[in-house]
Design a protein around this motif. Structure first.
Motif, PDB file in Angstrom:
ATOM      1  N   ALA A  84       5.991   1.024  10.536  1.00  0.00           N
ATOM      2  CA  ALA A  84       6.324   1.708   9.282  1.00  0.00           C
ATOM      3  C   ALA A  84       5.133   1.726   8.331  1.00  0.00           C
ATOM      4  N   TRP A  85       4.415   0.611   8.280  1.00  0.00           N
ATOM      5  CA  TRP A  85       3.245   0.536   7.398  1.00  0.00           C
ATOM      6  C   TRP A  85       2.149   1.493   7.838  1.00  0.00           C
ATOM      7  N   LEU A  86       1.830   1.496   9.132  1.00  0.00           N
ATOM      8  CA  LEU A  86       0.753   2.347   9.617  1.00  0.00           C
ATOM      9  C   LEU A  86       1.089   3.825   9.429  1.00  0.00           C
ATOM     10  N   ALA A  87       2.367   4.190   9.711  1.00  0.00           N
ATOM     11  CA  ALA A  87       2.766   5.589   9.559  1.00  0.00           C
ATOM     12  C   ALA A  87       2.733   6.005   8.093  1.00  0.00           C
ATOM     13  N   GLY A  88       3.269   5.164   7.224  1.00  0.00           N
ATOM     14  CA  GLY A  88       3.290   5.496   5.805  1.00  0.00           C
ATOM     15  C   GLY A  88       1.899   5.528   5.204  1.00  0.00           C
ATOM     16  N   ARG A  89       1.061   4.591   5.617  1.00  0.00           N
ATOM     17  CA  ARG A  89      -0.303   4.545   5.088  1.00  0.00           C
ATOM     18  C   ARG A  89      -1.086   5.785   5.493  1.00  0.00           C
TER      19      ARG A  89
END
Length: 593
Positions: free
Chosen positions: A576-581
């Motif tokens: 989720a972090w990598l996609a959102g970032r």
């Protein structure tokens, strides 16, 4: 033929050199280098021990003749022959003369070499003579160990084998042993066991050299003096590399040095995010001699002084108050008015004291050291030792800003007992009219219970420090030094991130300082997430500071704060972090001053 061995990458970079094997043995083997002028004395010490073992074997032959089977007398003859054989005696002398190994290490190194030769013999009877060789070598090592004073550990190991780069290969290396090598001899480390956040790995990073742990059979595959490459980024060890592979990795070494030189130019630049928020970057140190490196790297203070390393490698003798005070005072004065956070002794688990001390305190046989008498529990169980340390810290606080940090605290009763111990030490110093400074008192949040009862902690302590290594270990019930469960050690686990977030936000809401001093602080994968969660103080090894500072200079925090809340509610926080970032952040160039 080239061989590849895979393990866990724990300290980045590339090391190339000849292998130095620390052989495992049924007896403890001291490993240290001697000065060149001590070679003659060390050879005489070896000869004296060998003559003593010969006399013991000869006396035993006389005692058993007539009463024992002829095979036993013949076996003693074999042992005498092995003891005086040039393959053992002569070659052991070469290790001392050419490498400046101490005698015990030389015997162990030659035993390792000969054992491999015996393993490769086709004749079964000859292969079985390996056990005789081991018995003779271990008898010799034991005789050396009890036969007089050792020559002593070289104050600086950098002079050994200056023309030959060396890498250390072992089944395991204790943090205390690794500290003995803190001088530049070894360009890298490889161990069979260990995890990414074992203290062995942490100290390897503190030496700022490439390291691979959990490499399983590395110490059996790699031979003494093999040329090897350690790829600390990929967790790869290449044994006997081809010329083409060797040149490729030498190019990578040069590129890595260029990148470190570029980042070093940021050391005097304040760590300010793109939206203007100032971030505090502190250094972790093990000894006062590490403080200059912290200043050189641009640290704004010491966020973690691991005082337990002052207690190691001392043959069971604890440092007294004056010795500890001198060490803490040296760190405080070196930092020139910047704050120094001294953690009280964190002994236990994978950081035991010398065997004599453990035996004296009757803590040697704990079934589960990570859950046993360690850190503040150990200190409160030995009030005399604890008082000595507290007095030394309080005296050093008279010389500059000092913060006192309490490890692994989790019970209200421990909080009360700790503050009472500090007050007793302070009262003693006042009665004796000795200098005594004021200290801020903080708690390590590394046990889930501490994170869950944080409001109580915040009522008592001036600040809190997140020890993410142990917090992950205890939250997930994983021994972080055990490579068999290393794949389960997950800083991205939702429960871990939840505790980290709760601690940071609660501390800030209460107006208390909060810092992360565990491995997450120096891992660039987590820098932006920790900033988004509200963290404004990081503490890490000095070598990690420039890379983290560069990441902060490129970060716009408000753009990530909403994303952090989504990550905390996700089943897969990392994804989720990598996609959102990727959707949120546009890379920003950072001019280098």
């Amino acid at each position: 033929m080239s061989v590849q061995v895979f393990g866990l990458p724990v300290s980045r970079g590339v090391a190339i050199g000849r292998a130095v094997l620390v052989a495992s043995s049924r007896v403890d083997v001291a490993h240290y280098f001697i000065e060149p002028e001590q070679t003659g004395a060390e050879l005489r010490r070896l000869k004296k021990a060998r003559d003593q073992v010969c006399r013991e074997f000869e006396a035993l032959k006389l005692d058993v003749q007539g009463d024992a089977p002829a095979e036993l007398v013949a076996l003693l003859d074999v042992h005498l022959m092995l003891l005086n054989d040039d393959l053992l005696a002569g070659a052991t002398c070469q290790w001392i003369e050419e490498r400046q190994y101490n005698a015990e290490w030389a015997v162990a190194a030659q035993l390792e070499t000969l054992s491999r030769q015996f393993d490769e013999m086709e004749d079964e009877y000859l292969r079985e003579r390996k056990a005789d060789l081991e018995q003779v070598a271990e008898r010799l090592i034991e005789t050396l160990a009890r036969g007089g004073q050792s020559v002593g550990v070289r104050a600086s190991l950098g002079a050994a084998a200056d023309d030959v780069p060396l890498v250390l290969v072992a089944n395991d290396i204790s943090p205390a042993d690794m500290m003995q090598f803190k001088g530049g001899v070894f360009r890298g480390f490889v161990t069979d066991v260990g995890g990414r956040t074992s203290h062995t790995a942490i100290v390897a990073r503190s030496l700022d050299i490439p390291a691979v742990v959990g490499a399983r059979d590395a110490s059996r595959i790699i031979r003494q003096d093999d040329w090897i490459i350690i790829d600390g980024d990929a967790g790869l060890v290449i044994v006997d590399p081809s010329p083409m592979i060797l040149e490729e990795y030498r190019f990578r070494q040069r590129q890595g040095q260029l990148e470190r030189d570029r980042l070093a130019r940021l050391r005097h630049r304040p760590a300010v995010s793109l939206d203007g928020q100032r971030i505090e970057l502190l250094a972790n140190i093990e000894l006062p001699t590490d403080a200059p490196a912290a200043l050189e790297a641009g640290a704004e203070g010491v966020g973690l002084f691991r005082s337990e390393f002052l207690f190691m490698n001392r043959g069971g003798r604890l440092p007294d108050e004056d010795e500890q005070h001198a060490a803490y005072a040296a760190a405080v004065t070196t930092m020139r008015g910047l704050p120094v956070t001294i953690r009280t002794i964190d002994i236990g688990a994978d950081k035991p004291l010398d065997r004599m001390t453990l035996s004296e305190l009757r803590h040697e046989h704990s079934l589960n050291p990570a859950m046993g008498l360690r850190a503040i529990r150990w200190s409160l169980a030995d009030p005399g030792m604890f008082t000595v340390q507290l007095r030394a810290i309080l005296r050093a606080a008279a010389l500059g800003p000092v913060r006192l940090l309490v490890p692994m605290i989790s019970h209200p009763g421990e909080i009360r007992a700790t503050f009472e111990a500090i007050e007793r030490a302070r009262a003693q110093l006042r009665r004796e009219q000795l200098p005594c400074g004021d200290v801020k008192i903080g708690a390590m949040i590394e046990v889930p219970a501490a994170a869950l009862m944080l409001p109580l902690f915040l009522r008592h302590f001036d600040f809190v420090s997140l020890g993410t290594n142990d917090l992950i270990q205890y939250t997930l019930a994983i021994d972080r030094a055990d490579e068999s469960v290393a794949h389960l050690y997950d800083p991205w686990h939702p429960a871990v991130l939840g505790l980290v977030s709760t601690t940071i936000r609660a501390a800030r809401a209460a107006g208390r300082e909060v810092c992360v001093c565990g491995e997450m602080a120096g891992d660039m994968e987590f820098t932006e997430l920790l900033l988004a969660l509200g963290l404004r103080s990081f503490s890490m090894h000095p070598s990690q500071l420039p890379g983290i500072k560069q990441r902060i200079l490129r970060t716009e925090i408000p753009a990530l704060e909403a994303l952090a809340d989504q990550v905390l509610t996700s089943d897969d926080p990392r994804a989720a972090w990598l996609a959102g970032r990727a959707r949120t952040v546009q890379p920003a160039p950072v001019p280098v001053a």
